[in-house]
Design a protein around this motif. Structure first.
Motif, PDB file in Angstrom:
ATOM      1  N   THR A  86      -1.904 -17.269  -5.214  1.00 26.73           N
ATOM      2  CA  THR A  86      -2.218 -16.078  -4.479  1.00 26.73           C
ATOM      3  C   THR A  86      -2.453 -15.231  -5.740  1.00 26.73           C
ATOM      4  O   THR A  86      -1.796 -14.999  -6.763  1.00 26.73           O
ATOM      5  CB  THR A  86      -1.085 -15.500  -3.774  1.00 26.73           C
ATOM      6  OG1 THR A  86      -0.071 -15.253  -4.716  1.00 26.73           O
ATOM      7  CG2 THR A  86      -1.125 -16.188  -2.620  1.00 26.73           C
ATOM      8  N   THR A  87      -3.798 -14.632  -5.888  1.00 26.61           N
ATOM      9  CA  THR A  87      -4.254 -13.859  -7.136  1.00 26.61           C
ATOM     10  C   THR A  87      -5.441 -13.115  -6.776  1.00 26.61           C
ATOM     11  O   THR A  87      -6.245 -13.425  -5.882  1.00 26.61           O
ATOM     12  CB  THR A  87      -4.499 -14.931  -8.349  1.00 26.61           C
ATOM     13  OG1 THR A  87      -5.054 -13.994  -9.493  1.00 26.61           O
ATOM     14  CG2 THR A  87      -5.618 -15.927  -8.081  1.00 26.61           C
ATOM     15  N   PRO A  88      -5.394 -11.950  -7.340  1.00 34.54           N
ATOM     16  CA  PRO A  88      -6.544 -11.046  -6.843  1.00 34.54           C
ATOM     17  C   PRO A  88      -8.023 -11.410  -7.419  1.00 34.54           C
ATOM     18  O   PRO A  88      -9.147 -10.891  -6.932  1.00 34.54           O
ATOM     19  CB  PRO A  88      -6.184  -9.427  -7.527  1.00 34.54           C
ATOM     20  CG  PRO A  88      -4.959  -9.594  -8.601  1.00 34.54           C
ATOM     21  CD  PRO A  88      -4.336 -11.192  -8.036  1.00 34.54           C
ATOM     22  N   VAL A 130      -6.638 -17.726  -4.026  1.00 38.45           N
ATOM     23  CA  VAL A 130      -7.158 -16.951  -3.026  1.00 38.45           C
ATOM     24  C   VAL A 130      -6.673 -15.677  -3.217  1.00 38.45           C
ATOM     25  O   VAL A 130      -5.369 -15.278  -3.329  1.00 38.45           O
ATOM     26  CB  VAL A 130      -6.398 -17.767  -1.728  1.00 38.45           C
ATOM     27  CG1 VAL A 130      -6.776 -16.902  -0.555  1.00 38.45           C
ATOM     28  CG2 VAL A 130      -6.759 -19.275  -1.620  1.00 38.45           C
ATOM     29  N   SER A 131      -7.370 -14.753  -2.969  1.00 41.14           N
ATOM     30  CA  SER A 131      -7.103 -13.302  -2.837  1.00 41.14           C
ATOM     31  C   SER A 131      -7.366 -12.945  -1.471  1.00 41.14           C
ATOM     32  O   SER A 131      -8.166 -13.259  -0.572  1.00 41.14           O
ATOM     33  CB  SER A 131      -8.053 -12.354  -3.521  1.00 41.14           C
ATOM     34  OG  SER A 131      -8.057 -11.157  -3.393  1.00 41.14           O
ATOM     35  N   ILE A 132      -6.346 -11.869  -1.082  1.00 41.47           N
ATOM     36  CA  ILE A 132      -6.546 -11.365   0.408  1.00 41.47           C
ATOM     37  C   ILE A 132      -7.362 -10.119   0.393  1.00 41.47           C
ATOM     38  O   ILE A 132      -7.652  -9.564   1.427  1.00 41.47           O
ATOM     39  CB  ILE A 132      -5.122 -11.147   0.905  1.00 41.47           C
ATOM     40  CG1 ILE A 132      -4.152  -9.992   0.228  1.00 41.47           C
ATOM     41  CG2 ILE A 132      -4.425 -12.513   1.331  1.00 41.47           C
ATOM     42  CD1 ILE A 132      -3.040  -9.532   1.200  1.00 41.47           C
ATOM     43  N   GLY A 133      -7.938  -9.527  -0.657  1.00 43.83           N
ATOM     44  CA  GLY A 133      -8.601  -8.496  -0.840  1.00 43.83           C
ATOM     45  C   GLY A 133      -9.041  -8.070  -2.151  1.00 43.83           C
ATOM     46  O   GLY A 133      -8.209  -8.061  -3.058  1.00 43.83           O
ATOM     47  N   PHE A 135      -7.845  -5.544  -3.851  1.00 40.05           N
ATOM     48  CA  PHE A 135      -6.923  -4.738  -4.394  1.00 40.05           C
ATOM     49  C   PHE A 135      -5.795  -5.265  -5.040  1.00 40.05           C
ATOM     50  O   PHE A 135      -5.717  -6.485  -4.815  1.00 40.05           O
ATOM     51  CB  PHE A 135      -6.519  -3.955  -3.339  1.00 40.05           C
ATOM     52  CG  PHE A 135      -6.010  -4.767  -2.077  1.00 40.05           C
ATOM     53  CD1 PHE A 135      -6.990  -4.703  -0.903  1.00 40.05           C
ATOM     54  CD2 PHE A 135      -4.970  -5.521  -2.000  1.00 40.05           C
ATOM     55  CE1 PHE A 135      -6.792  -5.613   0.175  1.00 40.05           C
ATOM     56  CE2 PHE A 135      -4.836  -6.264  -0.792  1.00 40.05           C
ATOM     57  CZ  PHE A 135      -5.803  -6.439   0.184  1.00 40.05           C
ATOM     58  N   VAL A 136      -5.003  -4.676  -5.801  1.00 39.11           N
ATOM     59  CA  VAL A 136      -3.952  -5.438  -6.488  1.00 39.11           C
ATOM     60  C   VAL A 136      -2.449  -5.108  -5.984  1.00 39.11           C
ATOM     61  O   VAL A 136      -1.912  -4.082  -6.105  1.00 39.11           O
ATOM     62  CB  VAL A 136      -3.927  -5.191  -8.037  1.00 39.11           C
ATOM     63  CG1 VAL A 136      -2.939  -5.807  -8.874  1.00 39.11           C
ATOM     64  CG2 VAL A 136      -5.382  -5.316  -8.429  1.00 39.11           C
ATOM     65  N   LEU A 137      -1.944  -5.961  -5.689  1.00 40.32           N
ATOM     66  CA  LEU A 137      -0.348  -6.057  -5.023  1.00 40.32           C
ATOM     67  C   LEU A 137       0.495  -6.399  -6.163  1.00 40.32           C
ATOM     68  O   LEU A 137      -0.059  -6.847  -7.087  1.00 40.32           O
ATOM     69  CB  LEU A 137      -0.148  -7.279  -4.016  1.00 40.32           C
ATOM     70  CG  LEU A 137      -1.129  -7.143  -2.745  1.00 40.32           C
ATOM     71  CD1 LEU A 137      -1.125  -8.523  -1.912  1.00 40.32           C
ATOM     72  CD2 LEU A 137      -0.759  -5.933  -1.944  1.00 40.32           C
ATOM     73  N   GLY A 139       2.844  -8.445  -6.060  1.00 38.95           N
ATOM     74  CA  GLY A 139       2.984  -9.924  -6.296  1.00 38.95           C
ATOM     75  C   GLY A 139       2.275 -10.386  -5.172  1.00 38.95           C
ATOM     76  O   GLY A 139       1.725  -9.785  -4.320  1.00 38.95           O
ATOM     77  N   GLY A 140       2.479 -11.618  -5.108  1.00 47.79           N
ATOM     78  CA  GLY A 140       1.675 -12.533  -4.033  1.00 47.79           C
ATOM     79  C   GLY A 140       2.226 -12.833  -2.729  1.00 47.79           C
ATOM     80  O   GLY A 140       1.744 -13.608  -1.908  1.00 47.79           O
ATOM     81  N   ALA A 143       0.631 -11.514   0.163  1.00 44.11           N
ATOM     82  CA  ALA A 143      -0.660 -12.306   0.345  1.00 44.11           C
ATOM     83  C   ALA A 143      -0.268 -13.641   1.114  1.00 44.11           C
ATOM     84  O   ALA A 143      -0.783 -14.142   1.967  1.00 44.11           O
ATOM     85  CB  ALA A 143      -1.106 -12.665  -1.182  1.00 44.11           C
TER      86      ALA A 143
HETATM   87  N1  ADE Z   1      -1.789 -10.735  -5.694  1.00 51.31           N
HETATM   88  C1  ADE Z   1      -1.859  -9.458  -6.454  1.00 51.31           C
HETATM   89  N2  ADE Z   1      -2.956  -9.009  -5.566  1.00 51.31           N
HETATM   90  C2  ADE Z   1      -3.300 -10.032  -4.965  1.00 51.31           C
HETATM   91  C3  ADE Z   1      -4.180 -10.160  -3.758  1.00 51.31           C
HETATM   92  N3  ADE Z   1      -5.217  -9.091  -3.626  1.00 51.31           N
HETATM   93  N4  ADE Z   1      -4.496 -11.094  -3.315  1.00 51.31           N
HETATM   94  C4  ADE Z   1      -3.841 -12.408  -3.498  1.00 51.31           C
HETATM   95  N5  ADE Z   1      -2.808 -12.259  -4.194  1.00 51.31           N
HETATM   96  C5  ADE Z   1      -2.427 -11.188  -4.957  1.00 51.31           C
END
Ligand code: ADE
Length: 225
Positions: A86-88, A130-133, A135-137, A139-140, A143
Motif C-alpha cells: 500500500t503506497t500513495p 496500490v493507492s486508495i487515492g 492523498f497521503v495517509l 500508514g498503509g 488503505a
Molecule cells: N499509504 C499512505 N498513503 C496511502 C494511500 N493514499 N494509499 C495507499 N497507501 C497509502
C-alpha cells in the motif's frame, strides 16, 4: 480466500478485522484474515524495523530483513497470488481491481509506514503497488482495511443478498439509483410514485434512468469508460 496483512501497527487492524463485514465472512468460513506484527520478524534486539535512509534524506525507511523474513515465512506455508504494497504512488484502487482480487485464493498486503520501505523489497518481493487515492495517509493500515472490506464483500456468500453487490455503484460504471423505505410519506417527503406502483418493468426503467442521470450529473467521467 485468505488475506495476510503485515503491519507495524496490528492493533489498528484488530478491531476492524474482528468486527464488520470481515468478521461475518470469517465466521461463515469464507474468508481468513491474519494480521502479522512486522516486529515479530526482526532480528534486531530492540525490535527495530526501520533505519535512516542512505543519501541523507529525511524520514525513516523500513528495512528489508523483517519484511523479507515475514513474507518468506508466509510463502513457505502456501502460494500467494499477489503480494500487495500500500503506497500513495501505487495503482489507483477501484471496483475492477476489487473484483479481480476477490477471485484470488491467497494475498498478502504489506502496509507501508514512515518515509517508505527499502526499494529492493518493492523490486524483488512486491507484485502489485496500490493507492486508495491521491492523498497521503500516515500508514498503509487504513488503505489495507479499505481494500480488504471492498474485496471481501465480493466473495460469493459473504453478502446475504447476493444481488446487492451487483447493483453497487461502479459495478457497471454507473452510480446506483436512490433507495427508499417506509413510510411512503414522511413529513410530506414522498417516495417516487413509480416505486409504489408494483409495475416491475417501469420500476426497472426508472432505476436505470436515475442511475444514468446521477452518473451524468455527478461522475460524467465514468460514462467515458
Ligand atoms: N499509504 C499512505 N498513503 C496511502 C494511500 N493514499 N494509499 C495507499 N497507501 C497509502
Amino acid at each position: 480466500m485468505r488475506i495476510d496483512i503485515i503491519t507495524v501497527l496490528p492493533e489498528m487492524l484488530d478491531g476492524f478485522v474482528n468486527m464488520s463485514i470481515l468478521a461475518r465472512a470469517q465466521k461463515k468460513g469464507l474468508v481468513e484474515i491474519h494480521v502479522h506484527n512486522l516486529r515479530d520478524y526482526t532480528t534486531d534486539k530492540h525490535r527495530r524495523v526501520d533505519d535512516y535512509p542512505f543519501g541523507g534524506f529525511a524520514g525513516m525507511v523500513m528495512q528489508c530483513q523483517p519484511i523479507d523474513a515475514c513474507i518468506s515465512a508466509l510463502k513457505a506455508e502456501r502460494d500467494y497470488d499477489e503480494v500487495i504494497f500500500t503506497t500513495p504512488d501505487g495503482q489507483q484502487f477501484d471496483q475492477p481491481m476489487a473484483n479481480a482480487l476477490s477471485m484470488k485464493e491467497n494475498i498478502i498486503i504489506l502496509c507501508g509506514h514512515y518515509k517508505g520501505i527499502d526499494y529492493r523489497i518493492r523490486e524483488h518481493l512486491i507484485t502489485k503497488e496500490v493507492s486508495i487515492g491521491d492523498f497521503v495517509l500516515t500508514g498503509g493500515e487504513l488503505a489495507a482495511a479499505v481494500m480488504a472490506d471492498a474485496v471481501v464483500r465480493l466473495v460469493p456468500g459473504v453478502l446475504s443478498d447476493e444481488q446487492s453487490a451487483l447493483s453497487d455503484s461502479f459495478q457497471d460504471n454507473l452510480l446506483a439509483a436512490p433507495v427508499y423505505t417506509r413510510p411512503a410519506d414522511y413529513k410530506g417527503w414522498r417516495v417516487p410514485d413509480v416505486l409504489l406502483s408494483g409495475h416491475e418493468r417501469k420500476i426497472k426503467e426508472w432505476e436505470l434512468a436515475q442511475s444514468m442521470e446521477r452518473t451524468r450529473r455527478l461522475r460524467p467521467d465514468l460514462l467515458d469508460k
